[in-house]
Design a protein around this motif. Structure first.
Motif, PDB file in Angstrom:
ATOM      1  N   LEU A 124     108.907 -56.998  -9.233  1.00 23.35           N
ATOM      2  CA  LEU A 124     109.192 -55.695  -8.646  1.00 23.35           C
ATOM      3  C   LEU A 124     107.931 -54.957  -8.196  1.00 23.35           C
ATOM      4  N   GLU A 125     106.912 -54.909  -9.051  1.00 24.99           N
ATOM      5  CA  GLU A 125     105.716 -54.151  -8.702  1.00 24.99           C
ATOM      6  C   GLU A 125     105.010 -54.747  -7.493  1.00 24.99           C
ATOM      7  N   GLY A 126     104.812 -56.061  -7.491  1.00 25.13           N
ATOM      8  CA  GLY A 126     104.086 -56.693  -6.397  1.00 25.13           C
ATOM      9  C   GLY A 126     104.836 -56.689  -5.085  1.00 25.13           C
ATOM     10  N   LEU A 127     106.161 -56.867  -5.133  1.00 22.86           N
ATOM     11  CA  LEU A 127     106.944 -56.932  -3.899  1.00 22.86           C
ATOM     12  C   LEU A 127     107.230 -55.561  -3.311  1.00 22.86           C
ATOM     13  N   THR A 128     107.432 -54.559  -4.162  1.00 25.23           N
ATOM     14  CA  THR A 128     107.921 -53.280  -3.650  1.00 25.23           C
ATOM     15  C   THR A 128     106.997 -52.093  -3.932  1.00 25.23           C
ATOM     16  N   LEU A 129     106.425 -52.003  -5.116  1.00 26.00           N
ATOM     17  CA  LEU A 129     105.721 -50.767  -5.478  1.00 26.00           C
ATOM     18  C   LEU A 129     104.354 -50.667  -4.816  1.00 26.00           C
ATOM     19  N   ILE A 130     103.582 -51.749  -4.818  1.00 23.79           N
ATOM     20  CA  ILE A 130     102.271 -51.670  -4.169  1.00 23.79           C
ATOM     21  C   ILE A 130     102.376 -51.853  -2.661  1.00 23.79           C
ATOM     22  N   THR A 131     103.551 -52.265  -2.192  1.00 18.04           N
ATOM     23  CA  THR A 131     103.760 -52.374  -0.750  1.00 18.04           C
ATOM     24  C   THR A 131     104.412 -51.126  -0.171  1.00 18.04           C
ATOM     25  N   GLY A 132     104.589 -50.090  -0.995  1.00 17.43           N
ATOM     26  CA  GLY A 132     105.115 -48.828  -0.509  1.00 17.43           C
ATOM     27  C   GLY A 132     106.612 -48.793  -0.302  1.00 17.43           C
ATOM     28  N   ARG A 133     107.342 -49.754  -0.860  1.00 16.25           N
ATOM     29  CA  ARG A 133     108.793 -49.813  -0.667  1.00 16.25           C
ATOM     30  C   ARG A 133     109.489 -49.240  -1.905  1.00 16.25           C
ATOM     31  N   HIS A 134     109.179 -47.978  -2.199  1.00 16.22           N
ATOM     32  CA  HIS A 134     109.617 -47.363  -3.441  1.00 16.22           C
ATOM     33  C   HIS A 134     111.128 -47.160  -3.490  1.00 16.22           C
ATOM     34  N   ARG A 146      99.644 -50.500   0.149  1.00 17.07           N
ATOM     35  CA  ARG A 146      98.421 -49.922  -0.387  1.00 17.07           C
ATOM     36  C   ARG A 146      97.223 -50.244   0.506  1.00 17.07           C
ATOM     37  N   GLN A 147      96.257 -49.343   0.521  1.00 16.19           N
ATOM     38  CA  GLN A 147      95.077 -49.474   1.370  1.00 16.19           C
ATOM     39  C   GLN A 147      94.368 -50.796   1.144  1.00 16.19           C
ATOM     40  N   GLU A 148      94.374 -51.265  -0.100  1.00 18.20           N
ATOM     41  CA  GLU A 148      93.666 -52.499  -0.435  1.00 18.20           C
ATOM     42  C   GLU A 148      94.284 -53.728   0.230  1.00 18.20           C
ATOM     43  N   LEU A 149      95.498 -53.562   0.794  1.00 16.25           N
ATOM     44  CA  LEU A 149      96.207 -54.681   1.419  1.00 16.25           C
ATOM     45  C   LEU A 149      96.161 -54.626   2.933  1.00 16.25           C
ATOM     46  N   HIS A 150      95.271 -53.807   3.480  1.00 14.94           N
ATOM     47  CA  HIS A 150      95.267 -53.579   4.925  1.00 14.94           C
ATOM     48  C   HIS A 150      94.359 -54.527   5.695  1.00 14.94           C
ATOM     49  N   LYS A 151      93.805 -55.524   5.064  1.00 12.79           N
ATOM     50  CA  LYS A 151      92.961 -56.449   5.810  1.00 12.79           C
ATOM     51  C   LYS A 151      93.003 -57.827   5.172  1.00 12.79           C
ATOM     52  N   GLY A 152      92.620 -58.815   5.968  1.00 14.07           N
ATOM     53  CA  GLY A 152      92.465 -60.177   5.477  1.00 14.07           C
ATOM     54  C   GLY A 152      93.770 -60.826   5.060  1.00 14.07           C
ATOM     55  N   GLU A 201      87.747 -54.231  -4.483  1.00 13.04           N
ATOM     56  CA  GLU A 201      86.477 -53.503  -4.566  1.00 13.04           C
ATOM     57  C   GLU A 201      86.694 -52.017  -4.354  1.00 13.04           C
ATOM     58  N   ASP A 202      87.526 -51.674  -3.383  1.00 13.26           N
ATOM     59  CA  ASP A 202      87.804 -50.269  -3.101  1.00 13.26           C
ATOM     60  C   ASP A 202      88.960 -49.836  -3.985  1.00 13.26           C
ATOM     61  N   LYS A 203      88.683 -49.064  -5.005  1.00 11.45           N
ATOM     62  CA  LYS A 203      89.716 -48.669  -5.954  1.00 11.45           C
ATOM     63  C   LYS A 203      90.358 -47.334  -5.598  1.00 11.45           C
ATOM     64  N   THR A 204      90.071 -46.841  -4.392  1.00 13.14           N
ATOM     65  CA  THR A 204      90.708 -45.604  -3.967  1.00 13.14           C
ATOM     66  C   THR A 204      92.218 -45.820  -3.871  1.00 13.14           C
ATOM     67  N   ILE A 205      92.978 -45.009  -4.537  1.00 13.00           N
ATOM     68  CA  ILE A 205      94.436 -45.128  -4.512  1.00 13.00           C
ATOM     69  C   ILE A 205      94.973 -44.246  -3.401  1.00 13.00           C
ATOM     70  N   ARG A 206      95.670 -44.869  -2.474  1.00  9.41           N
ATOM     71  CA  ARG A 206      96.221 -44.134  -1.340  1.00  9.41           C
ATOM     72  C   ARG A 206      97.675 -43.763  -1.623  1.00  9.41           C
ATOM     73  N   ALA A 207      98.002 -42.522  -1.457  1.00  9.69           N
ATOM     74  CA  ALA A 207      99.384 -42.092  -1.668  1.00  9.69           C
ATOM     75  C   ALA A 207     100.262 -42.717  -0.594  1.00  9.69           C
ATOM     76  N   THR A 208     101.406 -43.231  -1.002  1.00 13.42           N
ATOM     77  CA  THR A 208     102.361 -43.801  -0.052  1.00 13.42           C
ATOM     78  C   THR A 208     103.670 -43.047  -0.180  1.00 13.42           C
TER      79      THR A 208
END
Length: 689
Positions: free
Chosen positions: A342-352, A282-288, A681-688
């Motif tokens: 499951l959600e934290g390891l795979t779904l928000i990391t785009g490993r659907h 997810r976009q929110e995980l692309h920094k820091g 802060e950025d709640k834009t949901i990016r399609a993966t």
């Protein structure tokens, strides 16, 4: 390289920092359940520390294959510098090169040591090629007149990774076979360890030695046998020229596989794989710091190819097998941990796709309305003594559908989900059944602890919680609501009314029975073994607010959250018991009995940050910043301690909140990742894709 991917920990060479070097640990995995792990100093302190522990097919399980390396650098002027260390049972400690260790860092999640010697700078890097039981340990002369000669002595003791340290080392030696620079060490009925040195002028010298009475200090602290021996067949040597690499390779794969790619190609492939992981998240995980957690999450997702029959059968039908290692070093895959993670390891990391494989893998093992509690080490069949893992399965399926939009999985699993509900209504193993009088779920078997508070030693169940447990019934209500929703959506209305009626009864009874007006929070258990209710203040009540269908009446949300916040919240997670309870334990330490007595009796669990944040935002949706600041402080504090770049299993409940238990825990990483996205802060949901 993106500097956000580098976590650095510096040392000045001060001898006072020695203890820190021995306490800090690193971890590398390969997607098969195999791993390499140790301390930054090189001193092994756990039975699990090794440069290669391999997940062999069942019934073998995981074996330590390459225990220890000792390194020596010879400079052009003839001077030498040893690197690494070992601790002996007589109390003496050999620690070499630490005054020259200027930096340990995770570079794209991979451990790197930087040694600044008087006239030379050398870096060492460790990686495991994905899906290969192989480790590459690379060395580079960054600066200085070369070549320098590197000598690496190998030491082994083949044993199950959780076996006693003094178990099974042959009195004489292992069988050694060497040919054309290729070395094989044979022993036991397991694949041989294959060793190879890639670089300039490599050679191997046979010089067998036996190292006796090695001390593993953390095993001693934990009350286990703490002394063991290692056997060395000899040492490799190789020349290092400035700007050139040398790579030591250890593997249980075939020689064809080991040598198929150059070490440089292997490194580049792994770097690209990790970059793909970050890009998919997810976009929110692309920094820091969140980037490092995405890479940490990757360590827990594995293909359990060691379970040969299951893997073969599922692949034969066009599917694939994935599961989640609950924690390193000693956990296998656990149903509860997997579904929560499951959600934290795979779904928000785009490993659907892998998320779907995981859900199907556990659905394959469904028995009598239950998914496995866990798979014991070296065994292909799971054990089922759990009351909540199957209810978390409903939650995981729901999150999968909501995030991926893939309803084909729901259609595939719907009859199994209905079967689970039926078994719980009618009654299944371990006394798990729905009380027809109030709709609440009952569980209890004197032989087992069936909730997530599952500490048990011999016949002693530390927190039995037999009866109607608060989080079990929050999960039960959630599962009933989801079942009603799915049946409606799939036009299977014949069962809807009865399930809806049962959900209404469960909710009514829950609020009548669990609310404790005297304390202002929920009972942890009602209708216990002696018909008593347990008024202990525990974090389990938070699930009555946090789940997608909260069972608790809204008027009680605020007082429950306030009690949890004031009595259980710490900088690193939630305590498992309020400090004012007579059974409360502030520290998790000592032998197994002492530790089990504290495991869920005060000890802090960071995974509970997830449901706490869910409840907080449900009540205070405008206060995401406070939750975000809490997560920032937790990660800034913890990613540089214990296992660098990961999140520990548990912490002491007071004082310094010292990390304990597993050095890297799946649901700890997963829940922090999940709510990091939720409070971003950025709640834009990016399609993966």
């Amino acid at each position: 390289m993106n500097s956000d991917l580098v976590i650095r920990t510096y040392w000045t060479g001060d001898p006072a920092e020695q203890d820190s070097l021995i306490k800090h640990e690193w971890l590398v995995t390969n997607g098969l359940g195999s791993y390499a792990s140790g301390t930054i100093s090189g001193v092994p302190t756990r039975r699990f520390h090794s440069f290669l522990t391999v997940a062999h097919p069942d019934p073998l399980g995981r074996y330590v294959m390459l225990n220890q390396l000792s390194e020596l650098v010879r400079f052009p002027d003839g001077s030498i510098q040893k690197i690494g260390g070992i601790e002996w049972a007589d109390g003496s400690l050999e620690l070499h090169g630490m005054s020259n260790l200027r930096e340990f860092r995770l570079d794209s999640g991979l451990p790197v040591w930087r040694y600044e010697l008087p006239n030379h700078v050398i870096e060492k890097r460790i990686l495991m090629p994905h899906m290969s039981n192989t480790v590459h340990i690379g060395y580079r002369l960054i600066s200085g007149i070369g070549p320098v000669r590197l000598k690496i002595r190998v030491a082994v003791h083949f044993r199950r990774h959780n076996a006693a340290l003094d178990e099974g080392l042959p009195a004489d030696s292992y069988d050694l076979q060497a040919s054309a620079g290729r070395l094989e060490v044979h022993g036991l009925s397991i694949p041989p360890l294959r060793l190879y040195m890639d670089g300039e002028n490599p050679a191997f010298t046979i010089e067998t030695k036996r190292f006796t009475d090695i001390l593993y200090r953390i095993e001693k602290q934990r009350g286990y046998g703490a002394q063991g021996d290692l056997w060395s067949p000899g040492y490799f040597r190789v020349d290092l020229a400035e700007g050139k690499d040398a790579t030591f390779i250890a593997s249980t794969e075939s020689w064809e596989s080991i040598l198929a790619l150059s070490p440089a190609d292997v490194f580049q492939a792994e770097l690209e794989r990790r970059q793909h992981l970050l890009a998919a998240a997810r976009q929110e995980l692309h920094k820091g710091m969140a980037q490092q957690l995405v890479l940490a999450a990757d360590q827990f997702i594995v293909a359990p190819t060691k379970r040969v029959v299951e893997t073969t059968r599922i692949r034969a039908t066009g599917g694939d097998v994935r599961t989640v290692i609950a924690g390193y070093h000693w956990f296998t895959d656990w149903g509860r941990d997997t579904m929560i993670s499951l959600e934290g390891l795979t779904l928000i990391t785009g490993r659907h796709v892998e998320a779907g494989h995981i859900l199907r893998t556990f659905a394959y093992h469904l028995r009598d309305g239950l998914i496995p509690n866990m798979f014991p080490e070296g065994e292909s069949e799971g054990v089922y003594y759990t009351a909540d893992a199957t209810l978390w399965f409903f939650h995981a399926v729901y999150r999968y559908i909501e995030i991926t939009g893939d309803r084909s999985l729901l259609k595939e699993l719907l009859h199994k989900l209905l079967d689970i509900i039926d078994h719980h209504i009618q009654g299944t193993r371990f006394g798990i059944h729905c009380d027809p009088g109030d709709g609440l779920l009952v569980q209890g078997d004197p032989r087992f602890a069936l909730t997530w508070m599952d500490a048990k030693l011999d016949d002693w169940v530390v927190t039995p919680r037999r009866g109607k447990a608060v989080e079990i019934n929050a999960l039960w209500y959630n599962a009933l609501c989801l079942m009603e929703k799915w049946l409606n959506e799939e036009n299977q209305s014949s069962r809807v009314s009865k399930i809806a009626e049962l959900a209404d009864l469960t909710r009514l009874s829950f609020n009548q029975r669990f609310w404790n007006a005297e304390t202002g929070h929920l009972y942890d258990l009602v209708d216990g073994e002696n018909g008593e209710d347990d008024p202990a203040c525990r974090p389990n009540q938070i699930f009555s607010i946090s789940l997608s269908h909260p069972v608790l009446d809204q008027q009680h949300w605020q007082p429950v959250l306030q009690n949890v916040r004031e009595r259980l919240l710490t900088p690193v997670g939630l305590r498992t018991l309020s400090p004012d309870h007579p059974d409360y334990k502030a520290d998790y330490h000592g032998d197994l009995r002492t530790r089990d007595a504290a495991y869920h009796q005060g000890t802090v669990w960071p995974w509970l940050v997830g449901p706490y944040t869910d409840a907080w935002l449900r009540i205070h949706p405008e206060q995401r910043k406070e939750a975000r600041d809490f997560l920032n402080r937790l990660l800034q504090r913890h990613l540089h301690e214990a296992c660098i770049g990961s999140v520990s299993e548990i912490f002491d409940a007071e004082g310094l909140f010292t990390p304990r238990g597993c050095i890297a825990q799946a649901w700890s990483v997963a829940e922090v990742l999940r709510v990091w996205v939720k409070v971003a802060e950025d709640k834009t949901i990016r399609a993966t894709k």
